[in-house]
Design a protein around this motif. Structure first.
Motif, PDB file in Angstrom:
ATOM      1  N   UNK A  65     -29.747 -83.737 130.322  1.00  0.00           N
ATOM      2  CA  UNK A  65     -30.052 -84.018 128.929  1.00  0.00           C
ATOM      3  C   UNK A  65     -30.982 -85.197 128.735  1.00  0.00           C
ATOM      4  N   UNK A  66     -31.410 -85.820 129.823  1.00  0.00           N
ATOM      5  CA  UNK A  66     -32.320 -86.957 129.720  1.00  0.00           C
ATOM      6  C   UNK A  66     -33.765 -86.467 129.644  1.00  0.00           C
ATOM      7  N   UNK A  67     -34.595 -87.203 128.917  1.00  0.00           N
ATOM      8  CA  UNK A  67     -36.005 -86.806 128.806  1.00  0.00           C
ATOM      9  C   UNK A  67     -36.727 -87.053 130.128  1.00  0.00           C
ATOM     10  N   UNK A  68     -37.481 -86.064 130.557  1.00  0.00           N
ATOM     11  CA  UNK A  68     -38.319 -86.200 131.752  1.00  0.00           C
ATOM     12  C   UNK A  68     -39.766 -85.939 131.337  1.00  0.00           C
ATOM     13  N   UNK A  69     -40.689 -86.603 132.015  1.00  0.00           N
ATOM     14  CA  UNK A  69     -42.098 -86.518 131.649  1.00  0.00           C
ATOM     15  C   UNK A  69     -42.933 -86.447 132.917  1.00  0.00           C
ATOM     16  N   UNK A  70     -43.875 -85.512 132.938  1.00  0.00           N
ATOM     17  CA  UNK A  70     -44.703 -85.308 134.121  1.00  0.00           C
ATOM     18  C   UNK A  70     -46.170 -85.285 133.703  1.00  0.00           C
ATOM     19  N   UNK A  71     -47.011 -85.924 134.519  1.00  0.00           N
ATOM     20  CA  UNK A  71     -48.441 -86.052 134.220  1.00  0.00           C
ATOM     21  C   UNK A  71     -49.245 -85.542 135.404  1.00  0.00           C
ATOM     22  N   UNK A  72     -50.344 -84.869 135.112  1.00  0.00           N
ATOM     23  CA  UNK A  72     -51.226 -84.343 136.153  1.00  0.00           C
ATOM     24  C   UNK A  72     -52.607 -84.963 136.012  1.00  0.00           C
ATOM     25  N   UNK A  73     -53.165 -85.436 137.124  1.00  0.00           N
ATOM     26  CA  UNK A  73     -54.528 -85.979 137.128  1.00  0.00           C
ATOM     27  C   UNK A  73     -55.551 -84.850 137.045  1.00  0.00           C
ATOM     28  N   UNK A  74     -56.759 -85.184 136.598  1.00  0.00           N
ATOM     29  CA  UNK A  74     -57.824 -84.187 136.535  1.00  0.00           C
ATOM     30  C   UNK A  74     -58.180 -83.718 137.944  1.00  0.00           C
ATOM     31  N   UNK A  75     -58.405 -82.433 138.137  1.00  0.00           N
ATOM     32  CA  UNK A  75     -58.898 -81.952 139.435  1.00  0.00           C
ATOM     33  C   UNK A  75     -60.367 -82.330 139.620  1.00  0.00           C
ATOM     34  N   UNK A  76     -60.860 -82.139 140.824  1.00  0.00           N
ATOM     35  CA  UNK A  76     -62.191 -82.618 141.184  1.00  0.00           C
ATOM     36  C   UNK A  76     -63.301 -82.037 140.314  1.00  0.00           C
ATOM     37  N   UNK A  77     -63.243 -80.728 139.997  1.00  0.00           N
ATOM     38  CA  UNK A  77     -64.350 -80.126 139.243  1.00  0.00           C
ATOM     39  C   UNK A  77     -64.427 -80.666 137.820  1.00  0.00           C
ATOM     40  N   UNK A  78     -63.270 -80.927 137.201  1.00  0.00           N
ATOM     41  CA  UNK A  78     -63.277 -81.470 135.843  1.00  0.00           C
ATOM     42  C   UNK A  78     -63.685 -82.939 135.847  1.00  0.00           C
ATOM     43  N   UNK A  79     -63.234 -83.678 136.855  1.00  0.00           N
ATOM     44  CA  UNK A  79     -63.621 -85.092 136.980  1.00  0.00           C
ATOM     45  C   UNK A  79     -65.126 -85.211 137.186  1.00  0.00           C
ATOM     46  N   UNK A  80     -65.679 -84.332 138.003  1.00  0.00           N
ATOM     47  CA  UNK A  80     -67.122 -84.349 138.251  1.00  0.00           C
ATOM     48  C   UNK A  80     -67.901 -84.071 136.968  1.00  0.00           C
ATOM     49  N   UNK A  81     -67.436 -83.088 136.176  1.00  0.00           N
ATOM     50  CA  UNK A  81     -68.122 -82.770 134.918  1.00  0.00           C
ATOM     51  C   UNK A  81     -68.094 -83.962 133.959  1.00  0.00           C
ATOM     52  N   UNK A  82     -66.981 -84.683 133.932  1.00  0.00           N
ATOM     53  CA  UNK A  82     -66.907 -85.881 133.084  1.00  0.00           C
ATOM     54  C   UNK A  82     -67.912 -86.941 133.528  1.00  0.00           C
ATOM     55  N   UNK A  83     -68.048 -87.125 134.831  1.00  0.00           N
ATOM     56  CA  UNK A  83     -69.008 -88.117 135.330  1.00  0.00           C
ATOM     57  C   UNK A  83     -70.423 -87.760 134.904  1.00  0.00           C
TER      58      UNK A  83
END
Length: 314
Positions: free
Chosen positions: A292-310
């Motif tokens: 019943x406790x809140x859990x939170x999970x985060x995912x980093x950007x993969x390489x192709x999306x990170x490259x497009x941002x750059x």
């Protein structure tokens, strides 16, 4: 209209009802037998749909009372889970009730007709995770899905208790789903809510659209960063329709960068070296089904999306 004939092979014969008078043959076959327009057209092209004993083209307009004789293909065998290691799929968290994964691009949530590529369920089976037996055999344990071309965080139920609790949580919107997307242009206003019903596209198979009478669909967004040609937005889904984010932003004429299916600029996509939509399931939070406790999970950007941002920032 859903036909009682859908789901089985063999020959079917019936008169064209008054409500379909004047309709194209492929469309009438689609409506009467519960087939997609593409499948109906292929059936007509193959000569497996006769009108009063005569083959006709897809464009033929049927008349009420005409006799349709259709030979339906045998139903495909139900898809099965094949254990298969998936490079790039990472388990973020696992216990006796849930397993949370970081899904790479090109991976479906579960097996389905026509899909021969890797799946999350197959990958979990390959590394020894026992999944809940609730749900259809090919998607046991699946309580929500990500598109094949969408990366990011996804939870799968391992216990029956978790499956029931998570299905209920997703149904009643007790789960917070946050995505990051790069959309073309600049949104006005920079922060807002898109409230527009979504259902299957009226003329294009495998696409969805904002249509009157569709299922209620609500998307909240907030611009995080603006570039000359695009914007990085944080998206919170209140509902979870198929292709919801992609359809909503396309409707606003700000499609996800790289999303050629929903109107993205191919020139910009090529400049960013993207062959899929810039859309990432960034964060998922919910109450753990056992504690019943809140859990939170985060995912980093993969390489192709990170490259497009750059590239956008340069």
């Amino acid at each position: 209209m859903t036909s009682a004939f859908a789901g089985g092979g063999g020959q079917r014969s019936l008169p064209v009802p008054d409500g379909l008078d004047g309709m194209r043959l492929d469309q009438a076959v689609s409506r009467l037998f519960g087939l997609s327009r593409t499948a109906a057209a292929a059936l007509v092209d193959a000569g497996d749909a006769l009108v009063d004993g005569v083959t006709r083209p897809n464009s033929h307009k049927v008349k009420a009372g005409s006799w349709l004789e259709v030979t339906l293909p045998a139903p495909p065998a139900p898809p099965t889970v094949v254990p298969q290691a998936v490079p790039g799929l990472r388990v973020i968290y696992a216990d006796d009730d849930i397993v949370v994964v970081d899904k790479p691009v090109g991976v479906a949530a579960h097996p389905s007709p026509g899909w021969t590529g890797p799946t999350v369920i197959g990958a979990l089976a390959a590394i020894g995770h026992r999944i809940s037996t609730s749900g259809a055999a090919e998607r046991q344990g699946v309580v929500h899905r990500l598109d094949v071309g969408t990366t990011g965080v996804m939870v799968v139920a391992k216990s029956e208790q978790a499956y029931t609790a998570l299905k209920r949580a997703f149904k009643y919107r007790d789960v917070e789903k946050r995505y990051h997307a790069v959309v073309q242009g600049h949104l006005d206003p920079l922060r807002g809510t898109i409230d527009a019903p979504i259902d299957r596209h009226p003329t294009h198979d495998y696409r969805w659209a904002v249509v009157s009478g569709g299922k209620p669909s609500i998307t909240h967004y907030d611009t995080l960063e603006a570039f000359p040609a695009a914007s990085l937005v944080d998206v919170r889904l209140e509902t979870g329709r198929t292709h919801q984010i992609r359809v909503h932003f396309s409707t606003l004429r700000h499609p996800c960068v790289g999303d050629l299916t929903y109107g993205a600029d191919p020139t910009l996509s090529a400049r960013l070296r993207l062959d899929r939509q810039w859309l990432h399931a960034r964060e998922l939070s919910f109450l753990h089904p056992r504690t019943g406790e809140e859990v939170r999970f985060v995912s980093d950007y993969p390489d192709d999306l990170e490259r497009a941002l750059r590239i956008l920032r340069d």
